[in-house]
Structure formats: C-alpha cells, structure tokens
Write a protein that holds these residues in place. Structure first.
Motif, PDB file in Angstrom:
ATOM      1  N   LYS A  47      36.747 -80.993 -50.285  1.00 27.48           N
ATOM      2  CA  LYS A  47      36.637 -81.034 -48.648  1.00 27.48           C
ATOM      3  C   LYS A  47      35.443 -81.460 -47.957  1.00 27.48           C
ATOM      4  O   LYS A  47      35.675 -82.367 -47.242  1.00 27.48           O
ATOM      5  CB  LYS A  47      37.201 -79.721 -48.144  1.00 27.48           C
ATOM      6  N   ASN A  48      34.327 -81.148 -48.537  1.00 26.86           N
ATOM      7  CA  ASN A  48      33.049 -81.600 -47.719  1.00 26.86           C
ATOM      8  C   ASN A  48      32.951 -83.158 -47.819  1.00 26.86           C
ATOM      9  O   ASN A  48      32.855 -83.883 -47.058  1.00 26.86           O
ATOM     10  CB  ASN A  48      31.877 -80.866 -48.139  1.00 26.86           C
ATOM     11  N   PHE A  49      33.317 -83.789 -49.160  1.00 28.46           N
ATOM     12  CA  PHE A  49      33.265 -84.991 -49.343  1.00 28.46           C
ATOM     13  C   PHE A  49      33.978 -85.911 -48.478  1.00 28.46           C
ATOM     14  O   PHE A  49      33.800 -86.853 -47.757  1.00 28.46           O
ATOM     15  CB  PHE A  49      33.424 -85.521 -50.861  1.00 28.46           C
ATOM     16  N   ILE A  50      35.674 -85.462 -48.523  1.00 29.97           N
ATOM     17  CA  ILE A  50      36.530 -86.170 -47.798  1.00 29.97           C
ATOM     18  C   ILE A  50      36.143 -86.115 -46.219  1.00 29.97           C
ATOM     19  O   ILE A  50      36.221 -86.939 -45.392  1.00 29.97           O
ATOM     20  CB  ILE A  50      37.854 -85.610 -47.970  1.00 29.97           C
ATOM     21  N   THR A  51      35.803 -84.961 -45.768  1.00 32.74           N
ATOM     22  CA  THR A  51      35.547 -84.581 -44.288  1.00 32.74           C
ATOM     23  C   THR A  51      34.387 -85.727 -43.917  1.00 32.74           C
ATOM     24  O   THR A  51      34.519 -86.418 -42.840  1.00 32.74           O
ATOM     25  CB  THR A  51      34.825 -83.373 -43.990  1.00 32.74           C
ATOM     26  N   ASN A  52      33.456 -85.857 -44.480  1.00 28.01           N
ATOM     27  CA  ASN A  52      32.411 -86.795 -44.226  1.00 28.01           C
ATOM     28  C   ASN A  52      32.806 -88.305 -44.262  1.00 28.01           C
ATOM     29  O   ASN A  52      32.325 -89.089 -43.453  1.00 28.01           O
ATOM     30  CB  ASN A  52      31.132 -86.640 -45.295  1.00 28.01           C
ATOM     31  N   PHE A  81      43.199 -85.848 -40.083  1.00 22.45           N
ATOM     32  CA  PHE A  81      42.542 -87.201 -39.824  1.00 22.45           C
ATOM     33  C   PHE A  81      43.590 -88.422 -39.824  1.00 22.45           C
ATOM     34  O   PHE A  81      44.385 -88.468 -40.567  1.00 22.45           O
ATOM     35  CB  PHE A  81      41.470 -87.409 -41.064  1.00 22.45           C
ATOM     36  N   GLU A  82      43.287 -89.299 -39.166  1.00 19.06           N
ATOM     37  CA  GLU A  82      44.118 -90.544 -39.087  1.00 19.06           C
ATOM     38  C   GLU A  82      43.556 -91.601 -39.896  1.00 19.06           C
ATOM     39  O   GLU A  82      42.472 -91.449 -40.271  1.00 19.06           O
ATOM     40  CB  GLU A  82      44.320 -91.029 -37.741  1.00 19.06           C
TER      41      GLU A  82
END
Length: 206
Positions: A47-52, A81-82
């Motif tokens: 989750k953290n990786f994708i959010t960044n 996220f788009e």
C-alpha cells in the motif's frame, strides 16, 4: 504507460517468484517498455509503495505477482487514484481470481500481460475495503484466516492448507449470530455457519 511488477516473496511458499522475475526481465529488458520490479517487504508495504507511485501521477499498471491476498492488497491500494490499472501474475496458494477466466494461462505470459486489453470488473465493498473475488463471513472466513498456520508444512499445497484449516476450525464452536439485510428490507436473523458474497465461481483453492 509504466508497468510495475510487485512481487510478494512469501506467496505460494515462494516457489515461482524467482522464475517470474527472470521472465519479466527476459521479456522486457530489450523492448522499449518502461517497467520496474519491486519486491514487497512486509504487510502494508504494498500500500505504501503504490501510494507513493500514484502520487507521481504517472499512468501505471500495477501487477500483483502473488496470490489472491497480494491482488487484494494491490486493488485496495489503487482505489481512488486515476490513471491506474491492475494486472495479476498468479503465484499464490489458491489463485482463485484467475480461474474465473477461460484463458487464465495467459496471466502467466508476460508479453500477453503487457499487451493485453483493459477490461472493467466489479468489486465487492465491505465498509472501507474492497474484495475482488469473495467476501466471507463465519466458518469460511475463519478457515481462510487460519491457513497461515499450515503454509510452512512441506509438500502441502494451497488447497491442502485450506482443507487442514477447515478441519482445525471444525474443532471450535461453530456458528455466528448475524442479521442479514437483503435489498434494504428483507432481514434474516439467526445463527449461520457461513455466508459468502461471491464475485466469481471459485475460492478456497477450488
């Protein structure tokens, strides 16, 4: 378009991940394709990786290279996220999601993944989370939750872990008290062994 392959090293006892990573580089390193391979490190790391990555606002495809749990993490991280698309390369215990497709062998082909068409799929929303294949309540959820207890046993497959978890949970108190509301008006009350809201025809490794 950037293609980002997120490999969960713990999925499916880690048997296929090395080959998948080699296949990714073999297929893509000589082509004009912007890609990246990321090895997840712990629960919540995806989750953290994708959010960044999504905050960079670059049109991206995130491939969950793992089991249904890995796909679940990728999907929930991408929600909101788009310019974001999702793929999956199955190497987990059950791999139930890809069994919903007649051509599920294509999911293992890197070239087919990168050049495949985008299709829209439904999700199941449960509070603030989204389920891709099924949302379980009761005995089934307990069995799925307890599978981790048996995944480290040698020579036990994904479906074998599930069966052992079922037997383990049969020794416990069965039944959950639930109020089930259907179409906003019909209410079912009682003690239920299990309940499943399904977005496909396969789960539990079969």
């Amino acid at each position: 378009m950037k293609h980002i392959f997120i490999i969960n090293p713990a999925a499916g006892k880690g048997k296929l991940q090395e080959n998948i990573e080699k296949s990714i580089h073999h297929e893509l390193k000589t082509k004009k394709i912007d890609y990246e391979v990321y090895i997840s490190k712990s629960k919540g790391d995806i989750k953290n990786f994708i959010t960044n990555k999504c905050e960079d606002n670059v049109q991206s495809v995130f491939y969950g290279c793992g089991g249904d749990g890995t796909l679940h993490e990728v999907v929930n991280a991408c929600i909101g996220f788009e310019n974001t698309y999702i793929g999956v390369i199955p190497c987990g215990s059950g791999n139930d999601f890809v069994k919903n497709f007649d051509n599920h062998d294509y999911f293992y082909n890197i070239d087919s993944q990168v050049n495949g068409e985008v299709i829209n799929l439904d999700l199941i929303r449960a509070k603030d989370k989204y389920a891709v294949s099924v949302c379980n309540i009761g005995f089934d959820a307990d069995a799925a939750f307890s599978m981790h207890k048996f995944k480290k046993i040698p020579f036990i497959t994904g479906s074998g872990c599930y069966i052992m978890s079922v037997i383990y949970n049969l020794s416990k108190k069965l039944g959950k008290k639930l109020d089930v509301i259907i179409d906003n008006n019909e209410v079912l009350k009682g003690s239920f062994l299990l309940g499943v809201v399904a977005n496909g025809h396969s789960y539990g490794g079969g």
